[in-house]
Design a protein around this motif. Structure first.
Motif, PDB file in Angstrom:
ATOM      1  N   ASP A   1       0.858  -1.186   0.000  1.00  0.00           N
ATOM      2  CA  ASP A   1       0.000   0.000   0.000  1.00  0.00           C
ATOM      3  C   ASP A   1       0.892   1.234   0.000  1.00  0.00           C
ATOM      4  O   ASP A   1       1.582   1.510   0.991  1.00  0.00           O
TER       5      ASP A   1
ATOM      6  N   LYS B   1       0.073   4.453  -0.089  1.00  0.00           N
ATOM      7  CA  LYS B   1      -0.364   5.558   0.772  1.00  0.00           C
ATOM      8  C   LYS B   1       0.041   5.331   2.221  1.00  0.00           C
ATOM      9  O   LYS B   1       0.433   6.251   2.926  1.00  0.00           O
ATOM     10  N   GLU B   2      -0.038   4.065   2.651  1.00  0.00           N
ATOM     11  CA  GLU B   2       0.335   3.746   4.030  1.00  0.00           C
ATOM     12  C   GLU B   2       1.799   3.329   4.146  1.00  0.00           C
ATOM     13  O   GLU B   2       2.306   3.136   5.258  1.00  0.00           O
ATOM     14  N   LYS B   3       2.458   3.161   2.999  1.00  0.00           N
ATOM     15  CA  LYS B   3       3.875   2.776   2.952  1.00  0.00           C
ATOM     16  C   LYS B   3       4.144   1.504   3.757  1.00  0.00           C
ATOM     17  O   LYS B   3       5.061   1.437   4.583  1.00  0.00           O
ATOM     18  N   ARG B   4       3.350   0.498   3.464  1.00  0.00           N
ATOM     19  CA  ARG B   4       3.543  -0.770   4.176  1.00  0.00           C
ATOM     20  C   ARG B   4       3.013  -1.932   3.343  1.00  0.00           C
ATOM     21  O   ARG B   4       2.144  -1.758   2.476  1.00  0.00           O
TER      22      ARG B   4
ATOM     23  N   ARG C   1      -1.082   3.920  -5.967  1.00  0.00           N
ATOM     24  CA  ARG C   1      -1.851   3.368  -4.838  1.00  0.00           C
ATOM     25  C   ARG C   1      -1.355   2.002  -4.383  1.00  0.00           C
ATOM     26  O   ARG C   1      -1.109   1.789  -3.204  1.00  0.00           O
TER      27      ARG C   1
END
Length: 302
Positions: A31, A33-36, A261
């Motif tokens: 992800d 946006k969440e950088k994970r 995304r």
């Protein structure tokens, strides 16, 4: 009673995404946006879609006719991607197969959210001749005024339908069948341990251009992963030197950086390592990371 319309509209079709899954039929998902890395693996049906992306109002009634048009087009591509996934060499792909792959890439490019803004700009500045159709008054037989075209282009339903039609028109107008050999499919070879490392990633912006932002995609040098093991190259008459592992890894780094995304792949460890490398590129050279990698991936063209 009207038929219920579909809701989940993929901008990366499942027939394409199936080539990037692991043996479990799912892939690891990063992800952006969440950088994970997500904890659970997802199937192609669970990602790269928007609700009602291809639903438009026609005469006051919501209709998914554009989505149905995409589904019919996907039927044409299905057998080609089955071959791509199952065959260890690209040599079995015949001329019709390659034509379909090239058309698929055109369709894919204008289907993704990343190109929505560019598409609107291209559509609004297009003349009736460039749109490749003419609207005439049924009573007089004369072509309607230019302002009518402008009104039509501003309607969401027309724009949605034309987004699906545009790559077909571009393909007919701009693709040169005599240059089919400029489109080449390469596959991952065996390593010293006899293993085939099928690790290519897929993101929501999977087409890599030497010069991005040009709306004539059939006249561009480009690279597109077709599956975790196979890659399409449009060389525009150039040769390709040996594609070593670093070249494939640079493609994945660039896929990661130009996605917006999600990025997915069959192996979570490899995906996470590419993410780590990509972020280090940004930290080292925030303004030049993408351009540097773009130069690197096209270095094999000569």
């Amino acid at each position: 009673m009207p038929q219920p319309i579909s809701k989940k509209h993929h901008y990366l079709p499942e027939l394409y995404l199936n080539g990037f899954t692991g043996s479990d039929g799912k892939f690891a998902v990063f992800d952006l946006k969440e950088k994970r890395l997500l904890k659970r693996r997802l199937s192609p049906s669970q990602i790269f879609y928007e609700l009602h992306r291809n639903t438009f109002e026609v005469n006051g009634v919501k209709d998914d006719f554009v989505e149905k048009m995409y589904q019919r087009l996907e039927t044409q591509f299905g057998h080609v991607f089955k071959k791509i996934r199952e065959q260890e060499s690209h040599s079995i792909l015949d001329v019709p197969d390659m034509f379909n792959i090239v058309l698929f890439i055109g369709s894919l490019y204008w289907r993704i959210p990343t190109t929505d803004t560019l598409f609107k700009e291209v559509l609004m500045r297009s003349t009736p001749d460039e749109l490749n159709f003419k609207i005439v008054n049924t009573k007089t037989g004369e072509e309607v005024d230019r302002i009518f075209y402008d009104i039509l282009k501003g309607r969401d339903g027309f724009a949605g339908a034309y987004k699906m039609i545009k790559p077909i028109i571009d393909y007919i107008k701009n693709f040169d069948p005599k240059r089919l050999n400029d489109w080449k499919v390469y596959f991952a070879t065996l390593n010293n341990n006899g293993e085939r490392k099928e690790l290519h990633l897929v993101g929501d912006n999977p087409v890599i251009f030497r010069q991005p932002g040009n709306d004539n995609i059939f006249d561009q040098e480009l690279i597109v992963p077709l599956s975790s093991a196979k890659t399409l190259y449009h060389t525009r008459g150039k040769d390709i030197s040996i594609i070593d592992p670093s070249s494939r890894i640079n493609v994945d780094r660039l896929i990661f950086l130009q996605s917006e995304r999600y990025v997915c792949g069959p192996d979570s460890y490899y995906l996470e390592s590419i993410a780590d490398q990509a972020y280090k590129f940004i930290e080292t050279s925030p303004d030049m990371a993408v351009d540097f990698l773009r130069h690197q991936v096209f270095n094999i063209f000569h």
